[in-house]
Design an enzyme around this catalytic site. Structure first.
Site, mmCIF file in Angstrom:
data_model
loop_
_atom_site.group_PDB
_atom_site.id
_atom_site.type_symbol
_atom_site.label_atom_id
_atom_site.label_comp_id
_atom_site.label_asym_id
_atom_site.label_seq_id
_atom_site.Cartn_x
_atom_site.Cartn_y
_atom_site.Cartn_z
ATOM 1 N N GLU A 1 -7.153 -5.526 -13.411
ATOM 2 C CA GLU A 1 -6.782 -4.335 -12.636
ATOM 3 C C GLU A 1 -5.332 -3.939 -12.877
ATOM 4 O O GLU A 1 -5.021 -2.774 -13.084
ATOM 5 C CB GLU A 1 -7.031 -4.568 -11.140
ATOM 6 C CG GLU A 1 -8.466 -4.307 -10.708
ATOM 7 C CD GLU A 1 -9.436 -5.397 -11.103
ATOM 8 O OE1 GLU A 1 -8.982 -6.500 -11.463
ATOM 9 O OE2 GLU A 1 -10.665 -5.157 -11.054
ATOM 10 N N HIS B 1 -14.918 -7.234 -0.414
ATOM 11 C CA HIS B 1 -15.598 -5.999 -0.828
ATOM 12 C C HIS B 1 -15.763 -5.043 0.357
ATOM 13 O O HIS B 1 -16.698 -4.246 0.389
ATOM 14 C CB HIS B 1 -16.979 -6.313 -1.422
ATOM 15 C CG HIS B 1 -16.933 -7.026 -2.745
ATOM 16 N ND1 HIS B 1 -16.382 -8.287 -2.903
ATOM 17 C CD2 HIS B 1 -17.348 -6.667 -3.975
ATOM 18 C CE1 HIS B 1 -16.485 -8.651 -4.167
ATOM 19 N NE2 HIS B 1 -17.066 -7.684 -4.841
#
Lengths: 325, 325
Positions: free
Chosen positions: B60, B129
């Protein structure tokens, strides 16, 4: 040796000229810092001039350079005029970042200086992204990252090199290994001190050169940039060098390196080194250097006067440009 | 008018923008031939190929930093995070580089980058998440923070993001992705900083967003049967925040409740309440109230997950409490 190279006198002298501009500009900044004219940090590039000079000699304004906290030399070599660099460190409206950045945040996208940074590592990723842009837009340009040995244990190094390698991006990574990350020795910070070898594990050409030899840097960078422009992907150059001034002006320089070491590296001065070689090889005469010295001295004096007499930014503009509109 | 899902609506904007603007490219994990974990790029790889639909390794920080450099050099990256929690691995690149780049370059660099991802609690996704994090980014100068609730807004706001020169965080709540709504086939944009009045009312104002909007509407439907009239406002973008629409509403109703799934401390409710107090104190007939998700990491078990998010019952109760003040 020098005569074997396909370089003419003009190229040698322009490299010398560029290195001297950086040196004299840095000396002026160090003096100004001591005089209290620089309100923030000042990280000089003294001793490392050959690297920015040797690499940027191959670049146009359409090529993108991303640099680190020791970035005055990169800005100057990429084409930012000394008066804009000095004015920026003085915090003036005429500085290359309009007084918003100082030593660690030099911006001049007009000449392809896409920014120096106070954070170690991002320049590696951003140069990779410039490579992505150029490839996507089918332009023959190159993204170049300059960073120190302090960046190569950072995730950005590994992530950036890997991405450029898997996508064959036109990027040149230039590690200025000056042996110390601020004041932590590279020999302490890693088991594998061969930076080029580490880069080569990402399967790109990686060489290690004497970073105080501008011709060696120039030759290696020429190869890497030619390769990138031809669409053949990224390359890596480790330049072994040394900063002969403290990490930042006004900082202690004791406790992590010896006076002997500093003196030894001062004897390997890149500017004197080139001059000696050109004189020994009869490629230039004393008069050539005297002329350049006079030119550069005048240039930096003018730049200093310009900066000193420039206005501070208007406080009313302090929130401008946070957003594009 | 035809009905499409929230995800399909945003994808239509992306597809049309990519058709018109060859500098737009998408990066992310599985957004290539697979079409995105949430179908955000379905069908686009076949049309535009790997340079514009770029599958990435799980790095990322690497690809956000890369896209920063790309945005600085003339292209428009869309970073598809799948789950927005993953953005935290790139937070330094976002906060220190992306958000500050336009300012530090005195507006000479633009930062046309979109960072999109699925947020929110639901479906036992557990704590890595389920995050939303938007108050963090609203706090920082430089970002546009966009949170569409309907399919119509998803398309129109994404279209605006795709033509903006500012960094846009485009946050898609997981419980909304498959919700259908009426969406025009043609291109349209919704300006940032323009709230939507979800329903008009007279006795109290509820500001709410994301997955909470539907729950507030359900509560208000039930309250309407008791003769209670509530005005509901969805700001749609948190930066910029359309506080004027909230102030106009509070001028009419005299009471304000903010319902937000994210945490209360330093959150959206705190900000809206303070701004209303600063500019609309005389309109208030009661203290401002807020109802938030519980200040805890998100647990997995449905028995635990259910109790940390405001629901119709707790919203109804909060409105009753507000009216009783």
């Amino acid at each position: 040796m020098l005569k074997d190279l396909a370089l003419d006198k003009q190229t040698f002298l322009s490299l010398y000229h560029q290195m001297l501009v950086i040196r004299r500009c840095e000396e002026q900044l160090a003096k100004s810092y001591a005089a209290g004219m620089i309100p923030g940090a000042c990280h000089t590039y003294v001793g490392e001039e050959a690297i920015a000079t040797g690499v940027c000699a191959h670049l146009t304004h359409a090529d993108a350079v991303f640099s680190t906290h020791r970035g005055h030399g990169h800005a100057l070599a990429k084409g930012v005029p000394p008066h804009e660099v000095i004015a920026e460190l003085f915090g003036r409206a005429t500085g290359c970042s309009r007084g918003r950045g100082g030593s660690m945040h030099l911006f001049s996208p007009e000449v392809g200086l896409m920014g120096t940074s106070g954070i170690v590592g991002p320049c590696i990723l951003q140069a990779t992204g410039a490579g992505y842009s150029f490839k996507l837009m089918d332009k023959p340009n190159v993204g170049v990252a300059f960073f120190g040995d302090g960046a190569v244990n950072n995730g950005a190094f590994h992530e950036g090199l890997n991405l450029a390698a898997i996508w064959d991006l036109p990027v040149v990574y230039v590690c200025e290994n000056n042996m110390y990350a601020t004041e932590v020795a590279f020999s302490y910070a890693t088991r594998n001190q061969d930076v080029a070898e580490r880069a080569s594990t990402y399967k790109m050409p990686a060489v290690s050169v004497d970073g105080n030899d501008v011709i060696a840097v120039y030759e290696a960078a020429g190869e890497a940039i030619k390769r990138a422009r031809a669409g053949k992907g990224p390359s890596f150059i480790e330049c072994k060098t040394y900063r002969t001034r403290p990490h930042a002006e006004g900082m202690r320089d004791a406790g992590y390196r010896t006076t002997e070491e500093i003196e030894e590296w001062k004897r390997r001065d890149p500017i004197m080194g080139l001059k000696d070689k050109l004189l020994v090889g009869n490629l230039a005469a004393e008069g050539d250097f005297a002329k350049i010295e006079a030119e550069v001295t005048a240039l930096i004096e003018e730049a200093y006067e310009f900066a000193k007499n420039s206005p501070y930014p208007d406080p009313a503009t302090v929130t401008e440009h946070i957003y594009s509109s | 008018m035809r009905e499409v899902t929230y995800t399909a609506a945003a994808r239509e904007a992306l597809a049309e923008a990519m058709e018109k603007d060859p500098t737009i490219f998408v990066v992310g994990e599985g957004i290539g031939p697979r079409g995105g974990n949430f179908n955000t790029t379905q069908g686009l790889y076949e049309k535009y190929g790997p340079m514009r639909l770029r599958d990435t390794p799980i790095v990322e920080r690497g690809f956000v930093g890369m896209c920063t450099g790309a945005a600085m050099t003339g292209t428009r990256p869309v970073v598809d995070f799948m789950f927005f929690d993953f953005i935290l691995d790139a937070i330094g690149e976002m906060v220190n580089q992306i958000a500050k780049m336009q300012y530090m370059s005195s507006g000479r660099l633009k930062m046309p980058i979109i960072l999109r991802g699925c947020i929110g609690i639901g479906g036992s996704a557990a704590t890595h998440h389920s995050g939303s994090y938007y108050p963090i980014f609203v706090h920082l100068p430089g970002f546009r923070v966009v949170l569409p609730t309907t399919a119509y807004d998803a398309k129109g706001l994404f279209a605006t993001a795709l033509t903006s020169n500012d960094p846009v965080l485009f946050l898609e709540h997981k419980l909304l992705l498959n919700q259908k709504g009426s969406v025009p086939e043609e291109w349209y944009t919704i300006p940032f900083g323009q709230a939507r009045i979800v329903r008009e009312g007279t006795q109290a104002t509820v500001v709410t967003l994301g997955s909470m909007v539907r729950k507030v509407e359900e509560a208000c439907d039930a309250l309407a049967k008791e003769g209670i009239s509530i005005e509901v406002i969805d700001p749609r973008t948190l930066a910029p925040l359309d506080i004027d629409t909230v102030l106009e509403s509070v001028h009419k109703t005299g009471r304000l409740l903010i319902v937000d799934e994210t945490f209360a401390p330093c959150g959206i409710g705190a900000e809206v309440a303070m701004q209303v107090m600063e500019r609309g104190f005389d309109d208030l007939d009661a203290p401002v109230m807020r109802l938030n998700g519980v200040h805890t990491p998100t647990p997995y078990s449905p028995a635990l997950e259910a109790v940390i998010v405001p629901n119709t019952q707790s919203i109804t109760q909060a409105i009753h409490d507000l009216l009783a003040e």
